[in-house]
Motif scaffolding. Structure first.
Motif, PDB file in Angstrom:
ATOM      1  N   ARG A  62       9.236   9.123   9.788  1.00  0.00           N
ATOM      2  CA  ARG A  62       8.118   8.531  10.275  1.00  0.00           C
ATOM      3  C   ARG A  62       7.578   8.251   8.976  1.00  0.00           C
ATOM      4  O   ARG A  62       7.221   8.973   8.256  1.00  0.00           O
ATOM      5  N   GLU A  63       6.657   7.128   8.963  1.00  0.00           N
ATOM      6  CA  GLU A  63       6.043   6.734   7.795  1.00  0.00           C
ATOM      7  C   GLU A  63       4.437   6.046   8.469  1.00  0.00           C
ATOM      8  O   GLU A  63       4.247   5.665   9.456  1.00  0.00           O
ATOM      9  N   ALA A  64       3.481   6.474   7.517  1.00  0.00           N
ATOM     10  CA  ALA A  64       2.273   5.917   7.788  1.00  0.00           C
ATOM     11  C   ALA A  64       1.719   5.482   6.298  1.00  0.00           C
ATOM     12  O   ALA A  64       1.904   5.763   5.191  1.00  0.00           O
ATOM     13  N   GLU A  65       0.984   4.231   6.694  1.00  0.00           N
ATOM     14  CA  GLU A  65       0.495   3.438   5.633  1.00  0.00           C
ATOM     15  C   GLU A  65      -1.108   4.012   5.284  1.00  0.00           C
ATOM     16  O   GLU A  65      -1.562   4.442   6.261  1.00  0.00           O
ATOM     17  N   LEU A  66      -1.257   4.265   3.710  1.00  0.00           N
ATOM     18  CA  LEU A  66      -2.465   4.975   3.352  1.00  0.00           C
ATOM     19  C   LEU A  66      -3.463   3.903   3.009  1.00  0.00           C
ATOM     20  O   LEU A  66      -4.086   3.760   2.206  1.00  0.00           O
ATOM     21  N   SER A  67      -4.007   3.450   4.483  1.00  0.00           N
ATOM     22  CA  SER A  67      -4.971   2.249   4.426  1.00  0.00           C
ATOM     23  C   SER A  67      -6.144   2.665   5.516  1.00  0.00           C
ATOM     24  O   SER A  67      -5.728   3.010   6.266  1.00  0.00           O
TER      25      SER A  67
ATOM     26  N   ARG B 297       0.821  -1.327   0.202  1.00  0.00           N
ATOM     27  CA  ARG B 297      -0.063   0.032   0.032  1.00  0.00           C
ATOM     28  C   ARG B 297       0.752   1.319  -0.001  1.00  0.00           C
ATOM     29  O   ARG B 297       2.124   1.385   0.648  1.00  0.00           O
ATOM     30  N   PRO B 298       0.421   2.210  -0.555  1.00  0.00           N
ATOM     31  CA  PRO B 298       1.233   3.483  -0.783  1.00  0.00           C
ATOM     32  C   PRO B 298       1.315   4.107   0.914  1.00  0.00           C
ATOM     33  O   PRO B 298       0.567   3.710   1.635  1.00  0.00           O
ATOM     34  N   ARG B 299       2.690   4.619   0.888  1.00  0.00           N
ATOM     35  CA  ARG B 299       2.856   5.356   2.316  1.00  0.00           C
ATOM     36  C   ARG B 299       3.430   6.688   1.913  1.00  0.00           C
ATOM     37  O   ARG B 299       4.008   7.027   1.133  1.00  0.00           O
ATOM     38  N   ILE B 300       3.264   7.438   3.251  1.00  0.00           N
ATOM     39  CA  ILE B 300       3.732   8.766   2.991  1.00  0.00           C
ATOM     40  C   ILE B 300       4.881   8.824   4.472  1.00  0.00           C
ATOM     41  O   ILE B 300       4.711   8.099   5.293  1.00  0.00           O
TER      42      ILE B 300
END
Lengths: 133, 325
Positions: B110-115, A5-8
């Motif tokens: 820091r990373e965040a998954e876009l789910s 899944r894409p991540r930021i």
């Protein structure tokens, strides 16, 4: 294998305000087509928690992208990617501004020791991605 | 009885002794330090000094427990663990201050998954229902054997093992400990859920959830034993020592999993840690963050929900006055 899944990603040590980093990261994914119309984005709360920032920071980034026509905000929490009509802008001043920013960025990369060849390769790869999207 | 008291205090001292080993390698006395500092002369010295204070406090406590006259034993038995904890706390804080100048700031993106998919609890989370089954089973056992419960039975004991408070065979007297345990377990479930949904995704978060459920079992077993004690005549020392049987393996497993995690340290800003223990960051949406002083998670006290949970804890403890009286 499931597609990732894409991540930021944000870098708290970069000195760039978190709201700008979040908006920029999302915009890259939107422009490159990794986030297509209809995609539901996570809630402001979830993203803020993962990135270690305040809710308002994420909400502001979502609002900026909604104002640019990329997102439809749902009750101020999550957001959905919408089909965006590309504005027809043929403004020389804007192009000049963009060129200056790009030059500034290239200069910054070179001052950090990244070779000219490497920068050129990155730009070529980026240009390819832009023409594909 | 004096020997049991000594053993309990030595065990507490051993737990405090292990605190420097209960944190990630890159943390020492809640100070984020360069990786090699722990093994350096300064790092070893800090650990030795901390442990010397604990050892002295435990030794003094044991001597006091063994030598004190019987009429003062109750007071000394209460004062010794408090004094050991206090000595440990002060010693920890001193080492924290001494190492503070060597602190480094963890920085990583820091990373965040876009789910947008809803977050799911791990499968083992259903085990959190087990302690309620244990308490219900104990209640059922007491109900079925109501007539066999003595009309008056001891519920509190002096340090010499002599009972000094009794309860009567009433609904409150018999089921009170189970009700209190159910409250505690419910609070632990609430904390575990808040910890899961209110912290960043990481493997440590899963370990924390497992730890909370294990502590819930510990509480349920302890209070179930207390509740059925009048019927089965379980020795009091056995009830007092039984939690250790769960606590030791739990601490070993959690220390192993959390002190050498497969993920890097959460880069919370140093300036938001007060004394290395209290985290206060209004700009962080997380309700729980990884602790720095030992294993586990702690509140972000800038999040109002942390105060709601603490209020819940205070209410549960206060309810003991009514439920267990």
């Amino acid at each position: 294998m499931m597609a990732q899944r894409p991540r930021i990603r944000i870098d708290p040590a970069s000195g760039v305000p978190a709201v700008r980093q979040i908006a920029d990261s999302l915009r890259v994914l939107l422009v490159e087509g990794q986030l297509v119309p209809g995609t539901e984005l996570p809630s402001v709360r979830r993203i803020a928690m993962e990135l270690g920032v305040h809710f308002n920071t994420v909400a502001e980034a979502y609002r900026q992208l909604a104002a640019e026509g990329w997102l439809d905000l749902k009750h101020g929490r999550g957001a959905v990617v919408v089909a965006r009509a590309v504005p027809a802008v043929n403004n020389r001043a804007r192009t000049e501004d963009f060129r200056n920013r790009l030059r500034g960025m290239v200069a910054q990369m070179r001052s950090q020791g990244i070779s000219a060849d490497r920068i050129a390769a990155e730009l070529r790869a980026m240009a390819k991605r832009v023409t594909r999207s | 009885m004096r020997l049991v008291l000594c053993a309990v205090n030595v065990f507490m001292g051993a737990l405090l002794f292990a605190i420097p080993n209960m944190a990630r390698r890159e943390l020492l006395f809640a100070v984020p330090v360069p990786p090699d500092l722990r093994e350096s002369r300064a790092g070893r010295h800090a650990i030795s000094m901390f442990r010397a204070v604990i050892a002295a406090a435990v030794l003094a406590g044991v001597c006091a427990l063994l030598l004190t006259p019987p009429e003062l034993l109750n007071a000394v038995a209460t004062a010794v663990p408090v004094a050991i904890l206090l000595a440990g706390g002060i010693s920890f804080y001193r080492q924290n201050r001494k190492l503070a100048p060597a602190a480094v700031q963890f920085t990583r993106p820091r990373e965040a998954e876009l789910s947008a998919a809803p977050e799911e609890l791990p499968r083992f989370a259903w085990l959190a229902a087990g302690p309620f089954v244990i308490l219900a089973a104990a209640a059922r056992f007491l109900y079925l054997n109501w007539e066999r419960i003595p009309p008056r039975f001891p519920v509190h004991f002096e340090t010499g093992g002599q009972p000094n408070r009794w309860a009567e065979r009433t609904t409150k007297g018999v089921y009170g400990p189970l009700l209190f345990a159910a409250e505690l377990c419910a609070l632990f479930v609430a904390m575990a859920l808040a910890g899961w949904f209110g912290s960043r995704r990481s493997r440590s978060r899963t370990v924390m959830l497992g730890g909370m459920i294990a502590i819930e079992y510990l509480m349920a077993l302890l209070f179930a034993l207390i509740a059925v004690q009048p019927l089965l005549g379980i020795p009091v020392w056995m009830i007092a020592v039984s939690p250790i049987a769960i606590l030791i393996p739990l601490l070993i497993v959690m220390t192993k999993k959390m002190s050498e995690p497969s993920e890097p340290m959460d880069p919370t800003p140093n300036e938001c840690w007060k004394g290395g223990i209290f985290y206060y960051n209004p700009n962080d949406a997380a309700l729980f963050v990884e602790k720095r002083e030992e294993l586990g998670y702690t509140f972000n006290f800038a999040n109002r929900w942390s105060w709601v949970l603490l209020l819940g804890l205070a209410l549960v403890i206060a309810s003991a006055l009514f439920v267990l009286a």
